[in-house]
Design a protein around this motif. Structure first.
Motif, short mmCIF file in Angstrom:
data_model
loop_
_atom_site.label_atom_id
_atom_site.label_comp_id
_atom_site.label_asym_id
_atom_site.label_seq_id
_atom_site.Cartn_x
_atom_site.Cartn_y
_atom_site.Cartn_z
N PRO B 31 15.42 -23.77 14.41
CA PRO B 31 15.45 -25.00 13.62
C PRO B 31 15.69 -26.23 14.51
N PRO B 32 15.37 -27.42 14.01
CA PRO B 32 15.58 -28.62 14.81
C PRO B 32 17.05 -28.78 15.20
N GLY B 33 17.25 -29.12 16.46
CA GLY B 33 18.60 -29.45 16.92
C GLY B 33 19.40 -28.30 17.46
N ILE B 34 18.87 -27.08 17.41
CA ILE B 34 19.69 -25.93 17.81
C ILE B 34 19.71 -25.73 19.33
N GLY B 35 18.75 -26.33 20.04
CA GLY B 35 18.80 -26.26 21.50
C GLY B 35 17.54 -25.74 22.17
N LYS B 36 16.44 -25.65 21.43
CA LYS B 36 15.19 -25.19 22.04
C LYS B 36 14.76 -26.14 23.16
N GLU B 37 14.87 -27.44 22.87
CA GLU B 37 14.46 -28.44 23.86
C GLU B 37 15.31 -28.31 25.12
N ALA B 38 16.59 -28.02 24.93
CA ALA B 38 17.50 -27.89 26.08
C ALA B 38 17.02 -26.77 27.00
N ALA B 212 26.22 -21.02 23.16
CA ALA B 212 26.66 -22.41 23.03
C ALA B 212 26.08 -23.19 24.20
N ILE B 213 25.36 -24.26 23.87
CA ILE B 213 24.75 -25.09 24.92
C ILE B 213 25.51 -26.41 24.97
N SER B 214 25.94 -26.77 26.17
CA SER B 214 26.63 -28.05 26.33
C SER B 214 26.22 -28.67 27.66
N ARG B 215 26.82 -29.80 27.97
CA ARG B 215 26.50 -30.47 29.24
C ARG B 215 26.85 -29.59 30.44
#
Lengths: 233, 225
Positions: B31-38, B212-215
């Motif tokens: 879904p949008p925002g879950i971190g695929k782009e990351a 969990a994806i973070s900086r």
């Protein structure tokens, strides 16, 4: 058993209970989504959902208790109005966050009804709303609340139209369901407030608040699409 | 089999062979925002660090993407990919024009045939919205075949909830690897989980992972109910 207990106290307690269960479960879901998402725009929407749920639980519970104990000084109209204004502003912030999500969901990031330019004005309206609304109590300005509401409703309608129009662009069915329940929530909330001024039992008012909380729970449920884990998985 | 690091050590370990298989196409669905782009950003970042040739294709403007990339703490000032973007890139991305898109990517692959190449398409969803699904399957099938002629890895993202289930299934059939990121209901709980639905060269597994994806990176751990 007195008739007051049956007609007012028990239904009020049941409705407060229902309202709080829906609101607080929606808060839990929103925080779960907030923790799981990565992109700031979507996280922000989930966080403001959670905040709105907390305020809704507090305000609706307070309203219910004010019906049960109307003679208490804490049940005065002023105290209730002061509390009630908090979620009103948070609803505008949530509309702001949802409209930003609408733009983000569009793969071409197209503007909807000048939202990209006017969202800053929208933000300023939220701040002005609180200042004007509370200045009525702090500085005893008689017209301040009227001005606050005169700012509030056009902003609410504009935000709602931006979201509704933006939703037609996206094909995200979960987001569409989220917005649909947001619409129901606003309708139930406004109906509840209209009923407040009618000469009928205030318990009916609480029925609408329970409905509002249910809509809020459904909104939280549709923040993201969710699969179901079976026992075998 | 050579491998292309995903950019996240924790994800590389889960993938079984320390990264994505070479000459492969991998799809991230969620879904949008879950971190695929990351995952796409880190994949490109790892490629740029390793001096690979990197191409980033998006319908968005380069400015929009860079804003998102910087939000993940990725430094974009040193090395940049070749941009095939809606605006601001070296090449113009038009989701309506699949022939031009295909030509641009194939030309870039050909020009850099001596180098290891990473291509990210973020996202494939606009293509499916603006073109008949069969046309997109054909486009993607040909593109994947081309990628396999070079030392290249293609990474694409696909939005969950915007397409019919049969379209999602068909897209998954075309690629070598599928990473699914999504929320799951477990009783009253809602938990974000990752699943490697398939990955060429790796043993098929049915396990779910918490992530969990973070900086500071990506944390992945096996999910136990």
């Amino acid at each position: 058993m007195s008739s007051d207990l049956v007609v007012t106290v028990l239904p009020t307690l049941v409705l407060i209970g229902l309202t709080d269960v829906f609101s607080l479960y929606a808060v839990y879901l929103s925080i779960s989504v907030w923790r799981g998402l990565v992109v700031p725009v979507y996280r922000s929407r989930a966080l403001w959902m959670a905040l709105l749920g907390v305020f809704a639980a507090i305000v609706f519970t307070y309203e219910g208790l004010a019906i049960i104990v109307p003679s208490s000084p804490l049940a005065s109209v002023e105290v209730r109005e002061i509390l009630f204004a908090i979620p009103l502003g948070v609803i505008l912030v949530l509309i702001n966050r949802t409209a930003n999500t609408v733009i983000k969901l569009d793969y071409l990031r197209r503007d909807v009804l000048f939202w990209k330019e006017l969202r800053f004005v929208f933000g300023a309206v939220v701040v002005l709303f609180y200042i004007l609304f509370y200045s009525h109590y702090v500085y005893f300005l008689p017209d301040a609340q009227g001005f606050a509401l005169a700012l509030y409703f056009p902003a609410l309608v504009y935000g709602a139209i931006v979201i509704a129009k933006g939703t037609t662009v996206t094909r995200d069915t979960t987001f569409r369901s989220h917005v649909k329940w947001f619409g129901y929530l606003l309708a139930a909330f406004i109906a509840g407030n209209v009923i407040y001024f009618l000469p009928i039992s205030l318990v009916i008012d609480l029925v609408f608040f329970a409905l509002t909380s249910f809509c809020f729970y459904k909104m939280a449920r549709f923040l993201v699409p969710a699969g179901r884990l079976s026992a075998s998985q | 089999m050579r491998l292309a690091s995903s950019g996240f050590d924790s994800l590389d370990q889960v993938l079984g062979h320390d990264g994505y298989p070479d000459r492969a196409a991998v799809l991230a669905i969620g879904p949008p925002g879950i971190g695929k782009e990351a995952l796409g950003y880190e994949f490109i970042n790892a490629g740029l660090t390793g001096n690979d040739f990197c191409l980033y294709a998006t319908a968005l403007s380069v400015r929009d993407v860079l804003q998102d990339v910087q939000a993940f703490g990725i430094d974009t000032t040193q090395k940049v990919p070749l941009w095939l973007a809606g605006s601001g890139g070296q090449l113009r991305y038009d989701p309506n024009d699949l022939a031009s898109l295909s030509f641009s990517i194939k030309e870039a692959l050909k020009k850099n045939s001596g180098r290891r190449t990473r291509v990210v398409i973020d996202s494939l969803s606009p293509l499916l919205m603006l073109n008949p699904p069969e046309t997109v399957y054909k486009f993607l099938g040909q593109l994947i075949a081309e990628v396999k002629n070079y030392d290249a890895v293609l990474f694409g993202t696909l939005e969950e909830g915007m397409h019919q289930p049969q379209v999602l299934a068909a897209m998954q059939q075309l690629v070598d690897g599928v990473i699914e990121l999504r929320f799951y209901e477990e009783g009253l709980r809602l938990v974000p989980l990752m699943r490697i639905k398939k990955m060429r060269g790796a043993i098929p597994e049915t396990g779910y992972y918490r992530f969990a994806i973070s900086r500071s990176g990506m944390e992945v751990s096996a999910y136990v109910k």
